[in-house]
Design a protein around this motif. Structure first.
Motif, mmCIF file in Angstrom:
data_model
loop_
_atom_site.group_PDB
_atom_site.id
_atom_site.type_symbol
_atom_site.label_atom_id
_atom_site.label_comp_id
_atom_site.label_asym_id
_atom_site.label_seq_id
_atom_site.Cartn_x
_atom_site.Cartn_y
_atom_site.Cartn_z
ATOM 1 N N LYS A 220 0.827 -1.200 0.000
ATOM 2 C CA LYS A 220 0.000 0.000 0.000
ATOM 3 C C LYS A 220 0.869 1.262 0.000
ATOM 4 C CE LYS A 220 -3.784 2.119 2.590
ATOM 5 N NZ LYS A 220 -4.655 1.995 3.799
ATOM 6 N N LEU A 221 1.931 1.234 0.820
ATOM 7 C CA LEU A 221 2.830 2.383 0.859
ATOM 8 C C LEU A 221 3.539 2.573 -0.474
ATOM 9 C CD1 LEU A 221 4.093 4.579 2.672
ATOM 10 C CD2 LEU A 221 5.835 2.920 3.335
ATOM 11 N N HIS A 222 3.923 1.458 -1.139
ATOM 12 C CA HIS A 222 4.578 1.538 -2.436
ATOM 13 C C HIS A 222 3.640 2.148 -3.487
ATOM 14 C CE1 HIS A 222 7.085 0.428 -5.826
ATOM 15 N NE2 HIS A 222 6.066 -0.241 -6.360
ATOM 16 N N ASN A 223 2.371 1.729 -3.455
ATOM 17 C CA ASN A 223 1.411 2.272 -4.425
ATOM 18 C C ASN A 223 1.212 3.777 -4.203
ATOM 19 O OD1 ASN A 223 0.985 -0.248 -5.633
ATOM 20 N ND2 ASN A 223 -0.569 -0.802 -4.091
ATOM 21 N N GLU A 224 1.108 4.170 -2.917
ATOM 22 C CA GLU A 224 0.932 5.597 -2.629
ATOM 23 C C GLU A 224 2.143 6.412 -3.075
ATOM 24 O OE1 GLU A 224 0.132 5.884 1.476
ATOM 25 O OE2 GLU A 224 -1.927 5.090 1.338
ATOM 26 N N ILE A 225 3.344 5.874 -2.834
ATOM 27 C CA ILE A 225 4.558 6.595 -3.229
ATOM 28 C C ILE A 225 4.648 6.702 -4.748
ATOM 29 C CG2 ILE A 225 7.090 6.473 -3.231
ATOM 30 C CD1 ILE A 225 6.857 5.217 -0.431
ATOM 31 N N LYS A 227 2.153 6.716 -6.860
ATOM 32 C CA LYS A 227 1.158 7.689 -7.324
ATOM 33 C C LYS A 227 1.631 9.118 -7.103
ATOM 34 C CE LYS A 227 -2.892 4.721 -6.655
ATOM 35 N NZ LYS A 227 -4.144 4.498 -5.866
ATOM 36 N N THR A 228 2.192 9.362 -5.929
ATOM 37 C CA THR A 228 2.674 10.718 -5.656
ATOM 38 C C THR A 228 3.821 11.094 -6.592
ATOM 39 O OG1 THR A 228 4.077 9.779 -3.909
ATOM 40 C CG2 THR A 228 1.958 10.707 -3.238
#
Length: 361
Positions: A220-225, A227-228
């Motif tokens: 989840k953290l990888h996907n958020e990073i 995307k940002t």
């Protein structure tokens, strides 16, 4: 506090605070009300108050107050010792004669730690008996053989005993009494490869279980990073497109600035050369001014003319003296010539030469 707390240095600030608190408590116990020192009080004032109370008890103080600010040392121990004695005197403490207890035979207390057989002791006994130091665990076959031999020897010695006359209660009581000595504690050796393999498997299972829980959070953290990062790249491209003309103007201004810097460097180089030439010319001018000043001073100075006049007057005086001496010498020479001439004429006309004149000649 240990007995060496104020004798050796550990933490000067903490020791000084503890010394002030303990001294204030002892002074209060000795019958003189004394306020407990606070954190923001001046150390010099607190030390001076303690020393004044110590002098009021009649104790000599032959050291400077700065010795107590360290919080440890001979002077600190001396102050606390005196205050403790005064507190004991005020409370009416008296030493009593020692009362020695009567000696009684006590049963031997069996400590469990001393009675436990460690693995190292068992290994040493086995090494002495079997002379095999390569293994670090207890050989059960050797223990069985030893117990079997000891049982055979005991049975051979005690064949005549056919029936036990001991009481079961006493036997159980003795077993409970000796039970701590019968415990065998086998400590695992961390150097054994089997234990290490088990630990590796345990750590592996723990890592896998924790990884299952954290994998979802990491994804989840990888996907958020990601995307940002995509948003940042898109915004950066948009800003570059919007500010392209400003970037070009900035580049042209940077080029003009670099050209101006080059011209400034060239001008500064020529300026330094001209400054050098100017310094050389000023040095030559100063030298010429100095020479002209020396010549002008020598021309306007009347000392050489006075010296010349004095020399001329001296020469005139010397010439006059020489003329006088020459005239005197000429006169004496003329007189001597006239005298000679008169003597010669007299000798020519003389008929007889007297004896006195002959002796004179």
């Amino acid at each position: 506090l240990n007995r060496h707390y104020f004798a050796l240095t550990t933490n000067s600030g903490e020791q000084f605070s503890m010394f002030c608190t303990l001294a204030a408590w002892l002074i209060t116990k000795a019958g003189h009300p004394f306020e407990q020192p606070q954190e923001y009080d001046q150390p010099n004032a607190v030390v001076s108050n303690i020393l004044s109370e110590l002098r009021s008890f009649g104790r000599p103080v032959d050291f400077p107050p700065s010795k107590l600010k360290a919080g440890y040392g001979e002077q600190v121990c001396y102050v606390l010792d005196c205050l403790a004695e005064e507190a004991l005197k005020y409370s009416g403490f008296r030493w009593k004669r020692p009362a020695y207890p009567t000696e009684e035979l006590e049963e031997e207390e069996i400590t469990e730690d001393d009675a436990e057989l460690m693995l190292n002791k068992l290994e040493e006994d086995l090494a002495e008996e079997e002379s095999d130091n390569e293994e670090n665990f207890i050989d059960l076959n050797v223990l069985k053989a030893q117990t079997y031999r000891s049982d055979m020897n005991d049975s051979a010695k005690q064949e005549e005993i056919l029936q036990s006359t001991t009481d079961a209660a006493e036997w159980n009581l003795e077993v409970e009494h000796v039970l701590p000595q019968l415990k065998v504690t086998v400590r695992t050796d961390n150097k054994d490869w089997r234990i290490r393999v088990d630990q590796m498997h345990q750590h592996k299972d723990g890592i896998e279980s924790s990884l299952k829980e954290t994998r979802g959070y990491l994804d989840k953290l990888h996907n958020e990073i990601s995307k940002t990062l995509e948003k940042i790249n898109s915004r950066e491209k948009y800003m570059n497109n919007q500010l392209e003309h400003l970037v070009q103007e900035y580049r042209s201004a940077q080029a003009l600035l670099s050209e101006a810097k080059e011209k400034y460097q060239e001008g500064s180089g020529g300026l330094t050369e001209r400054i050098k030439v100017l310094s050389e010319i000023t040095e030559v001018l100063e030298r010429v001014k100095q020479e002209t000043e020396e010549k002008g001073s020598s021309m306007t100075d009347g000392a050489p003319l006075v010296k010349i006049k004095q020399a001329l007057t001296k020469l005139k005086q010397e010439t006059i003296q020489m003329d006088i001496q020459i005239g005197v010498m000429e006169h004496t020479l003329l007189q001597s010539k006239l005298k000679e001439k008169s003597n010669m004429t007299r000798d020519m006309h003389a008929t007889m030469i007297p004896k006195a004149t002959i002796g004179a000649y």
